[in-house]
Design an enzyme around this catalytic site. Structure first.
Site, mmCIF file in Angstrom:
data_model
loop_
_atom_site.group_PDB
_atom_site.id
_atom_site.type_symbol
_atom_site.label_atom_id
_atom_site.label_comp_id
_atom_site.label_asym_id
_atom_site.label_seq_id
_atom_site.Cartn_x
_atom_site.Cartn_y
_atom_site.Cartn_z
ATOM 1 N N ASP A 145 0.837 -1.200 0.000
ATOM 2 C CA ASP A 145 0.000 0.000 0.000
ATOM 3 C C ASP A 145 0.873 1.251 0.000
ATOM 4 O O ASP A 145 1.972 1.233 -0.551
ATOM 5 C CB ASP A 145 -0.932 -0.044 1.227
ATOM 6 N N HIS A 176 -3.819 6.020 3.485
ATOM 7 C CA HIS A 176 -4.545 4.841 3.002
ATOM 8 C C HIS A 176 -3.998 3.544 3.602
ATOM 9 O O HIS A 176 -4.753 2.703 4.105
ATOM 10 C CB HIS A 176 -4.471 4.803 1.471
ATOM 11 N N ASN A 268 -13.227 -0.040 -7.371
ATOM 12 C CA ASN A 268 -14.256 0.964 -7.077
ATOM 13 C C ASN A 268 -14.891 1.589 -8.310
ATOM 14 O O ASN A 268 -15.437 2.680 -8.225
ATOM 15 C CB ASN A 268 -13.647 2.108 -6.250
ATOM 16 N N PRO A 282 -7.672 -15.704 -10.442
ATOM 17 C CA PRO A 282 -8.506 -16.712 -9.761
ATOM 18 C C PRO A 282 -7.965 -17.211 -8.426
ATOM 19 O O PRO A 282 -8.749 -17.613 -7.561
ATOM 20 C CB PRO A 282 -8.555 -17.861 -10.785
ATOM 21 N N VAL A 284 -6.417 -15.596 -5.992
ATOM 22 C CA VAL A 284 -6.520 -14.686 -4.847
ATOM 23 C C VAL A 284 -7.959 -14.657 -4.347
ATOM 24 O O VAL A 284 -8.863 -15.180 -4.985
ATOM 25 C CB VAL A 284 -6.051 -13.263 -5.216
ATOM 26 N N ASP A 307 -15.124 -13.188 -4.766
ATOM 27 C CA ASP A 307 -15.248 -14.411 -3.968
ATOM 28 C C ASP A 307 -16.082 -14.218 -2.718
ATOM 29 O O ASP A 307 -16.665 -15.173 -2.193
ATOM 30 C CB ASP A 307 -13.852 -14.895 -3.542
ATOM 31 N N SER A 331 -11.117 -1.038 -0.828
ATOM 32 C CA SER A 331 -9.875 -1.052 -0.056
ATOM 33 C C SER A 331 -10.131 -1.365 1.404
ATOM 34 O O SER A 331 -9.286 -1.941 2.096
ATOM 35 C CB SER A 331 -9.179 0.314 -0.135
#
Length: 385
Positions: A145, A176, A268, A282, A284, A307, A331
């Site tokens: 990040d 963030h 977003n 796929p 993750v 997921d 996030s």
């Protein structure tokens, strides 16, 4: 003349087999976020150091990053079109992809709710977060990040600035990363309140970075985790993303195949996450967002890659300077799931490779309103209610 010099950089033993009958793919991006003259070169499979260095030597410009962890080998560099075309003709190159901008997924708002929803079946969470006191102890959590304010008192000394791939300022100039880390593992706002947090800075103070830098951060995690004391396992959170990128997706898959759990933000843009990376990878655990009324967040990406859903609208968490702040975005949803991953690893409830499925198996089904067609309707739970 230049072409001959480039080919001369490859050792003699490699010169003949390095040529190929058809060019390696030069992958594209969907919009104007491409960075001119910057490319990511992905090698086929595992590549020894000598060979990788030889291919880097074919580039006259600066090589920004070298990738050599687990199953992801390659480099990122400034290249001319002629150099790109030359590398496309080399048999060890799987593909070349233009580097592109990556952004943090955040939307500013002015309200508060969140953590309690994980241990409650009611929309607002009932005001209490019920959890096992093991709280992710023994788990290492990497936050890719904008950095983390590791001095924030709510981290209780459990936050470490592990790597800075962006600049020489080991702080969080955006806020963030500190906010995300707080949701995952701070004392007051965290899902896993005893986890050890590792900052990997891949975004600048404006919340922006590049695919090559993000890949370098993931490459670092795979190598660094080997030397850390993480007896219960490793989780990785990526509350960021950009346009569809084979290189970013494969680098994320490389982290997962190394035995680590990775949660990522769906995005977003209120669009199909199939067109975003790393959300479309796929392997993750891709997380969409919900709000305090158990409604699908208006900004959240959706579709088959998602997921699981988690709280993401108007979430209060830690902020640099010992402060707190309220922010919205996928996030914020993603670290709820990364935190749950750490929580369940700490309990020994599931292995990293099965963790996303295990989290989904405990989710509350059918509780969220306005879920787009083709998107899972399952909000995370920790099983303690």
């Amino acid at each position: 003349m230049r072409s001959a010099a480039l080919f001369a950089a490859i050792p003699l033993a490699l010169a003949a087999p390095s040529e190929r009958a058809s060019s390696a793919h030069l992958l594209g991006h969907r919009n104007g976020d491409v960075i001119a003259g910057k490319y990511i070169v992905k090698m086929k499979g595992r590549t020894d150091t000598e060979t990788l260095e030889a291919y880097k030597g074919m580039v006259a410009g600066k090589v920004d990053y070298t990738y050599s962890s687990n199953n992801f080998f390659g480099f990122a560099a400034s290249m001319t079109l002629e150099e790109v075309q030359t590398l496309q003709n080399m048999s060890d190159v799987e593909y070349i992809e233009p580097d592109a901008v990556v952004r943090a997924y955040t939307t500013q708002t002015d309200a508060d709710w969140g953590l309690a929803r994980l241990s409650s079946s009611s929309a607002d969470g009932g005001g209490a977060y019920i959890y096992d006191d093991s709280a992710g102890e023994g788990v290492c959590a990497y936050i890719l990040d904008t950095g983390i304010d590791i001095e924030h008192p709510d981290f209780e000394g459990r936050a470490i600035f592990a790597s800075n791939q962006v600049d020489h300022d080991d702080t969080d100039g955006s806020g963030h990363g500190t906010h995300v880390a707080g949701i995952l593992g701070s004392k007051t706002f965290g899902v896993a309140k005893k986890v050890t947090l590792y900052a990997v800075k891949v975004l600048d103070s404006d919340g922006e970075g590049t695919n090559s830098v993000v890949i370098a951060g993931m490459d670092f995690v795979v190598t660094d985790a080997l030397r850390r004391d993480c007896p219960k396992g490793v989780v990785v959170n990526m509350s960021l993303g950009g346009n569809l990128s084979s290189a970013v997706n494969q680098a994320a898959a490389n982290v997962v195949s190394a035995g680590h759990f990775m949660a990522v933000a769906a995005g977003n843009e209120a669009t199909d996450a199939s067109f975003c990376s790393p959300a479309s990878e796929p392997s993750v655990c891709t997380v969409g967002a919900t709000d305090k009324t158990d409604t699908f967040s208006y900004f959240s990406n959706y579709g088959p890659p998602v997921d699981i859903l988690a709280p993401g609208s108007s979430i209060e968490s830690t902020w640099p300077g010992g402060a707190t702040h309220i922010v919205s975005g996928t996030s914020m949803a993603s670290p709820h799931v990364a935190g749950l991953g750490a929580y369940f690893l700490g309990l020994g409830a599931a292995s990293a490779e099965n963790l996303c499925g295990y989290i989904a198996s405990l989710a509350q089904i059918g509780a969220i309103g306005d879920v787009p067609s083709g998107t899972i309707d399952a909000i995370v739970q920790n099983g303690e209610y």
